[in-house]
Design a protein around this motif. Sequence first.
Motif, PDB file in Angstrom:
ATOM      1  N   ASP A  28       0.264 -26.920   5.443  1.00 44.17           N
ATOM      2  CA  ASP A  28      -0.843 -27.070   6.616  1.00 44.17           C
ATOM      3  C   ASP A  28      -1.596 -25.741   7.275  1.00 44.17           C
ATOM      4  OD1 ASP A  28      -2.139 -28.827   8.968  1.00 44.17           O
ATOM      5  OD2 ASP A  28      -0.557 -27.778  10.146  1.00 44.17           O
ATOM      6  N   ALA A  32      -5.292 -25.073   6.865  1.00 43.10           N
ATOM      7  CA  ALA A  32      -5.966 -24.866   8.130  1.00 43.10           C
ATOM      8  C   ALA A  32      -6.868 -23.420   8.011  1.00 43.10           C
ATOM      9  CB  ALA A  32      -5.096 -24.667   9.292  1.00 43.10           C
ATOM     10  N   GLY A  35     -10.000 -24.024   5.899  1.00 40.69           N
ATOM     11  CA  GLY A  35     -10.916 -24.690   6.650  1.00 40.69           C
ATOM     12  C   GLY A  35     -11.591 -23.961   7.575  1.00 40.69           C
ATOM     13  N   GLU A  36     -10.763 -22.997   8.386  1.00 40.45           N
ATOM     14  CA  GLU A  36     -11.362 -21.837   9.339  1.00 40.45           C
ATOM     15  C   GLU A  36     -12.218 -20.964   8.642  1.00 40.45           C
ATOM     16  OE1 GLU A  36     -11.042 -21.814  12.296  1.00 40.45           O
ATOM     17  OE2 GLU A  36     -11.790 -19.652  12.502  1.00 40.45           O
ATOM     18  N   HIS A  39     -15.405 -22.615   7.477  1.00 37.10           N
ATOM     19  CA  HIS A  39     -16.168 -22.912   8.973  1.00 37.10           C
ATOM     20  C   HIS A  39     -16.981 -21.503   9.341  1.00 37.10           C
ATOM     21  CE1 HIS A  39     -17.039 -24.454  12.834  1.00 37.10           C
ATOM     22  NE2 HIS A  39     -16.475 -23.403  13.298  1.00 37.10           N
ATOM     23  N   VAL A  45     -16.311 -27.987   6.934  1.00 38.43           N
ATOM     24  CA  VAL A  45     -16.421 -29.578   6.982  1.00 38.43           C
ATOM     25  C   VAL A  45     -17.380 -30.047   7.900  1.00 38.43           C
ATOM     26  CG1 VAL A  45     -14.212 -30.289   6.070  1.00 38.43           C
ATOM     27  CG2 VAL A  45     -14.420 -29.784   8.629  1.00 38.43           C
ATOM     28  N   ASP A  46     -17.789 -29.261   8.960  1.00 40.96           N
ATOM     29  CA  ASP A  46     -18.648 -29.528   9.948  1.00 40.96           C
ATOM     30  C   ASP A  46     -20.400 -29.466   9.431  1.00 40.96           C
ATOM     31  OD1 ASP A  46     -17.977 -26.821   9.815  1.00 40.96           O
ATOM     32  OD2 ASP A  46     -18.866 -26.516  11.723  1.00 40.96           O
ATOM     33  N   PHE A 166      -9.477 -36.766   9.420  1.00 46.01           N
ATOM     34  CA  PHE A 166     -10.981 -36.917   9.601  1.00 46.01           C
ATOM     35  C   PHE A 166     -11.587 -37.603   8.247  1.00 46.01           C
ATOM     36  CE2 PHE A 166     -10.310 -32.860   8.318  1.00 46.01           C
ATOM     37  CZ  PHE A 166     -11.065 -32.387   7.390  1.00 46.01           C
TER      38      PHE A 166
ATOM     39  N   ASP B  16      -8.132 -37.204  14.340  1.00 48.20           N
ATOM     40  CA  ASP B  16      -7.877 -38.270  13.587  1.00 48.20           C
ATOM     41  C   ASP B  16      -9.225 -38.956  12.968  1.00 48.20           C
ATOM     42  OD1 ASP B  16      -9.124 -39.954  15.545  1.00 48.20           O
ATOM     43  OD2 ASP B  16      -7.413 -40.766  16.611  1.00 48.20           O
ATOM     44  N   PHE B  17      -9.241 -40.293  12.436  1.00 47.62           N
ATOM     45  CA  PHE B  17     -10.527 -40.709  11.728  1.00 47.62           C
ATOM     46  C   PHE B  17     -11.653 -41.018  12.605  1.00 47.62           C
ATOM     47  CE2 PHE B  17      -8.640 -44.413  13.639  1.00 47.62           C
ATOM     48  CZ  PHE B  17      -9.610 -45.362  13.898  1.00 47.62           C
ATOM     49  N   GLU B  70     -13.716 -32.602  17.445  1.00 50.27           N
ATOM     50  CA  GLU B  70     -13.308 -31.249  16.857  1.00 50.27           C
ATOM     51  C   GLU B  70     -13.951 -30.286  16.963  1.00 50.27           C
ATOM     52  OE1 GLU B  70     -13.620 -32.150  12.273  1.00 50.27           O
ATOM     53  OE2 GLU B  70     -15.445 -31.288  12.557  1.00 50.27           O
TER      54      GLU B  70
END
Lengths: 241, 241
Positions: A28, A32, A35-36, A39, A45-46, A166, B16-17, B70
Motif C-alpha cells: 500500500d 501510494a 500514485g503521489e 500525480h 489517475v486524476d 476507485f 471507494d468506487f 479524492e
Amino acid sequence: MEKSVFKYRIEPNRVDFTGRISVSSMFDMILAAAGEDAHTRGFGVDALAVNDYGWVLSRICFELDALPKEYSDLTLYTWIGGYNRLISTRNFQLADAEGKEFGRAVSQWCMLDFNTRMPADMNTMAKAHEGNMVDAPEPCERPRRLLAVDSEVVGSHKVAYSDIDFNHHMNTMRYIDLIFDSMPIEVIENLQSVRMDINFVKEALYGDELSIYGNECDGVRQYEFRNAAGEVLCRAALEIK
Amino acid sequence: MEKSVFKYRIEPNRVDFTGRISVSSMFDMILAAAGEDAHTRGFGVDALAVNDYGWVLSRICFELDALPKEYSDLTLYTWIGGYNRLISTRNFQLADAEGKEFGRAVSQWCMLDFNTRMPADMNTMAKAHEGNMVDAPEPCERPRRLLAVDSEVVGSHKVAYSDIDFNHHMNTMRYIDLIFDSMPIEVIENLQSVRMDINFVKEALYGDELSIYGNECDGVRQYEFRNAAGEVLCRAALEIK
C-alpha cells in the motif's frame, strides 16, 4: 532527472500482530507513493481520468530483506525506468533510518481505457513520460512470468464493497491479504524476508466469487485466483525466508 | 491547552468506487490521528506497552455530513475532553478546505491490561491526562448505548490474519468494512450523510467465527457481531441519509 524521494514512518495502524509492518501495508505504501509521484508529475489517475483512462498494475515484484517495526523511519525512492507501447515500468528502493537498503520493487503498469476496459496505447502518454524517466539500474530482477501449477483450493472469497477501489475492481492489497490469510499464521510470524511476484491477468469485479488455489514446492508458495467461470485472474509466487 | 490539529489530503487509496472516502477509511484517519496525538504527548500505545497496557476503543460515534472526494483537503481537530476511572474521552472535529465543519466524533477508550486482558484503572494514567485536557464543548451527542434488537443473520466471517492489529484483536475498520459489505451497494452509492454509533463489548480474536446480525427499522440500521458461542462482541447503529 532524479529519483523521487518519500519519507515515511511506520504508524501503528500499519503493523500486524508481530509489531512489524504487514506485507500488504508495505505494498500500500509503495503504490501510494507511485500514485503521489505520478500525480505530482501530471500523469496521475486524476489526469488520466479526464480521458476515461486509468493506471492498472499488470505485474509487480517486491523484495523485502526485513519488515520494519512500528515507529521506524524509512526512505522510499521511486522512478520510471522506461516504457513501451503497452507497459510503463516504475522502480522502487527502500532504505531504513541508517540508509541501508532493505527493499526493492519493479512494477509494470498498463493504461486501461475504462470505456472498453481494454489496454490503451502508452504512446498517448509519451509526453508525460518524456523528461520523467530516470537512467538508473533496475533495483532487482523484473517481475517473473508465472505459469499455472498444480494446486488445491486454499480459500474462497466473494468480492465485496470494501475490496474494490476507485477503479471498480479488487484492490492489489486485498489479493495479498487473501493470500496471507490462507497461510498458517506461524509462517507469517517467522517471516524474515520475502520476494513476491504478482501477475494480474483479469480484473476481479464486485460480486465475483473467487477461488484461491495454492501450492508449496521447494520453498516457493504459488497462488492462483480464479473466478466462478474458472478464468485465471491473478497469479502470485512467494519466496519466504 | 489547545486542540491538536492535523492536515490531511484524501489520497486515491482511501476512496471507494464512488470516488469519495469510505467510511472505514474515515475512521482509520481519525483513529490514526488519535494514536499520533497520544504518541506525541507521551501516552501512546508505545508508552503504555512498557507496562503491558494498551488503549482499546470502548465506544465511538461518528457523524459525517458529507464524504470528501479524492484529493480534497481537510483539517482534523482532536482533544481529550476528560476521563474517569474506566474511560478516557477523546473528541474530534473535521473541517473541509473552506473551514466548514462536516464531521465530528466522540470516542471513549479504556486501558487494557494485556496480561489479564481486563480493563486497568485509568488513574494510573492521571499524570498523562493532566495538562492534556481541553476545556471545549463536546462536538456532538456522546456514543449511545446500544441494546439488543431482533435481527437476522446478514453475514459471517472467520477472523483472519489481515483482520487483527497490533493488539491481537480484530481491528475497528474491519467491523465497519463487514457492516458495509453486508449492505446493498446502492445504499452506499447514495449515502449523503451518516451517524454511526459503535459499542465494543468483547474482543474478536484470530480464528473466531463471527456471525453478523442486522435489522433495519425507521431509517436506522442496527448490527450485532456474535462469536460461535453466541456471545455479543460488538453492536453498531447507522443512521444513513
